[in-house]
Scaffold this motif. Sequence first.
Motif, PDB file in Angstrom:
ATOM      1  N   LYS A 227       0.842  -1.213   0.000  1.00  0.00           N
ATOM      2  CA  LYS A 227       0.000   0.000   0.000  1.00  0.00           C
ATOM      3  C   LYS A 227       0.870   1.254   0.000  1.00  0.00           C
ATOM      4  O   LYS A 227       0.553   2.234  -0.685  1.00  0.00           O
ATOM      5  N   ASP A 228       1.958   1.225   0.766  1.00  0.00           N
ATOM      6  CA  ASP A 228       2.861   2.386   0.758  1.00  0.00           C
ATOM      7  C   ASP A 228       3.390   2.653  -0.655  1.00  0.00           C
ATOM      8  O   ASP A 228       3.461   3.787  -1.115  1.00  0.00           O
TER       9      ASP A 228
ATOM     10  N   ARG B  51       0.826   4.177  -2.915  1.00  0.00           N
ATOM     11  CA  ARG B  51       0.458   5.571  -2.622  1.00  0.00           C
ATOM     12  C   ARG B  51       1.270   6.576  -3.426  1.00  0.00           C
ATOM     13  O   ARG B  51       0.879   7.727  -3.550  1.00  0.00           O
TER      14      ARG B  51
ATOM     15  N   GLU C 244      -5.070   6.020  -2.842  1.00  0.00           N
ATOM     16  CA  GLU C 244      -5.357   5.604  -1.468  1.00  0.00           C
ATOM     17  C   GLU C 244      -5.837   4.162  -1.520  1.00  0.00           C
ATOM     18  O   GLU C 244      -7.041   3.897  -1.638  1.00  0.00           O
TER      19      GLU C 244
END
Lengths: 458, 458
Positions: free
Chosen positions: B19-20, B23, B103
């Motif tokens: 997820k990082d 982003r 996101e």
Amino acid sequence: MSAIDYARSQHVRFLLELKDFLRIPSISALPEHKSDMVTAAEFLRAELLRIGMENVQLIETEGEPLVYADWLHAAGSPTCLFYGHYDVQPTDPIEEWESPPFEPAEQHGNLYARGASDDKGQLYIHIKALESLLHENSGKLPINVRLLMEGEEEVGGKHVSQFVREHSERLRSDFAVVSDTKMVRADIPSLYVGLRGIVYVEIEVNGPSVDLHSGIYGGNVRNPLMVLAQIISQLKDEKERVLIPGFYDSISDVSVGEKLSWQNIADEVVKALEDQSGVGLFGEEDFTPLERAWSRPTLDVHGIVGGFSGTGTKTVIPAKAVAKISMRIVPGMQPQEVLKQLTDFIHSRRPIGTSIEIREVYSSLPVLIDVQNVFTRSAADALERVFGNQVAFVRSGGSIPIVADFQDCLEIPTLMIGFGLPDDRTHAPNEKLSIDNFFKGIEAIILLLEDLRPSANA
Amino acid sequence: MSAIDYARSQHVRFLLELKDFLRIPSISALPEHKSDMVTAAEFLRAELLRIGMENVQLIETEGEPLVYADWLHAAGSPTCLFYGHYDVQPTDPIEEWESPPFEPAEQHGNLYARGASDDKGQLYIHIKALESLLHENSGKLPINVRLLMEGEEEVGGKHVSQFVREHSERLRSDFAVVSDTKMVRADIPSLYVGLRGIVYVEIEVNGPSVDLHSGIYGGNVRNPLMVLAQIISQLKDEKERVLIPGFYDSISDVSVGEKLSWQNIADEVVKALEDQSGVGLFGEEDFTPLERAWSRPTLDVHGIVGGFSGTGTKTVIPAKAVAKISMRIVPGMQPQEVLKQLTDFIHSRRPIGTSIEIREVYSSLPVLIDVQNVFTRSAADALERVFGNQVAFVRSGGSIPIVADFQDCLEIPTLMIGFGLPDDRTHAPNEKLSIDNFFKGIEAIILLLEDLRPSANA
């Protein structure tokens, strides 16, 4: 003094007034010149009032105003409808002008300015001929006269066409005079007696519901651009013959007299075509280049839309493809008939399972003027007296929609008497008008009107 | 603990780290994201350093940086080259996203974000597999490994291709692994073993030296758009067969085994093609839609430039016309040979007196991976163990240029092991990755590398 003598005595003033008219930058294509359009129309109104025309008025349209005037007191005489346009082309590329386009400059016997030849200078010939006649005949003209001038010829002439269609009774006349063409050569006065008409269509081939990736779909989906190419390629063979059944069936023969008249000027006209194209002329077998240009119909593709046409590459199968195509048609052919022939042919050749739509965008009738009618003969006679040389009866491969409108709605012939010359550079930088032709034009129009006065030949 | 067990124990952290990575809005097509490209590359560098890869570096190019790392201490073992790309597609139409594209949002077992499937999520599978192996084997890998990641795949991949061509020795490996494709269905693990190549050309027909008025010139000048349509129409018949002599002559047969493998998935693949196109599939007789898409060459027109293609009408005979055309070629065909066949054919069909130029814009070789080689077999085995279902050996009708580069410059096969699913909406709003596939992918890569360790089969 005769009207001709009077005109000659006024050369200096006539030229000064033409220059005033040319100074108004009435560029119809550019919105920033909107007020100049009105100024030019008002200039004409004032001028027509001053010389003694009647019913002088600006007629408002949704576009630029029309200028109308008449003088209708010559009972028993024919009525002539003069047409001209007071709008001009844009001036770009402006840096190529040797003198400012709206500062008329005299040099080598020419007047240089935007609109000098197309069409302000030629329109002004009519006005100065009428002025000379009115001045020398106590405010009378030898025949009845109407004038109709528009300001949208360079942008399609939509509103004048609409006005003619809607007010044919109000404009009732026996013939029209349009001076918006060119002489074949400086010493050959020319009457245009034929114009090609046009049928402009868009052919749309529909395919997938969205543009597809040719990697994923190539080989499994009919490509609308390919189908369109296959259809277009069947419209004409490699010898430039149109393959639509019936296309050539209803063409009127060119009269022997007209063909004979072409012989004198064929070399001149064909050389001009060759010089400007940069390629050898090529067309239908068994027809001369002049016949192909003037009296043979043809078909051209103007553009093909669909897929990706930018710089670089994209591998797309387009959802649809559209071809812009026009057919130039000649006397004897009817736009609706030609459209039907095209539509039937394409649908008969359409690959099974493809969807094709054919849309008429616009069309215009071909024009043919009888060389033997009294007006044509009078015009030829007037031109021969003024220019001292035999008139060439010529045609144009292009279309002049207002002449088709006069033929179609008013049912009158138009004398296309052009005083421009082949090197006038209309639509280009350094447009000019031969000053000698300006004066000769005035005399020719005077002679034409005097010749048509019933008593003149009594 | 085995590497697999370790990976399973780290699911939560692996997902948080992905997820990082997601982003970072690393959109290569948009200049305003230039600094995000560097951020994404730096993210990968830090990650590769942390897990214990060596020679970790950003390689500057004239475009976005390449990220390189290796671990080469498994003497006697083969070397695997992992490739992936850290750039993503733009997000428009942004209003159609149900959660913000950068996101990452978990829902229904999927992770929604731009780049989740194409290709950040899949690239991350390789890294997490390597991390698990390094962690559980005291910083060692079962075989030698190189990683090469680029940031320009979505805008053409020019610089990675150049780098591969110029540094083939530095990248020397025995096989490559690319995870940038999709499985045929969620329960059918898929190995791409064939790609079509491409030959993209522009065909230009030259005519008059300037655009001409079709009224004046129509009938006397060959129209380049018409000549082009006639040429294009001869390239393919109405049954979608390419008419270029020799075009189909050197195609390699699809092996019986590969064809058999297609039977299980043909309906699935063809239905997907039909659903998205909005038209019925149509193509060469005697070949199934799957064969047409995967193992048959084809030809498509992507755009035709010349004349007037704006709104409205213009009656122009263009000075030139250009067609953008590509041919998809299949294993056995050579781009230069195909180009020559096309050129010879067009010149033989060119109407006398016309000038035609054919330019190669780019080309890419077709790719065929031997189903029987040890790497393919190991990959298939790993996938079958993880997914519990037989592997489908599939092809793509499109091209993946980096795979052709690996084949051509490094002379190695590429295992195209995709963990994406057909409904991942790559390049579209609401792109997602199956979280289950993310974890299964890590396990499959671990198994593949372990299986290729020489001692594994000793």
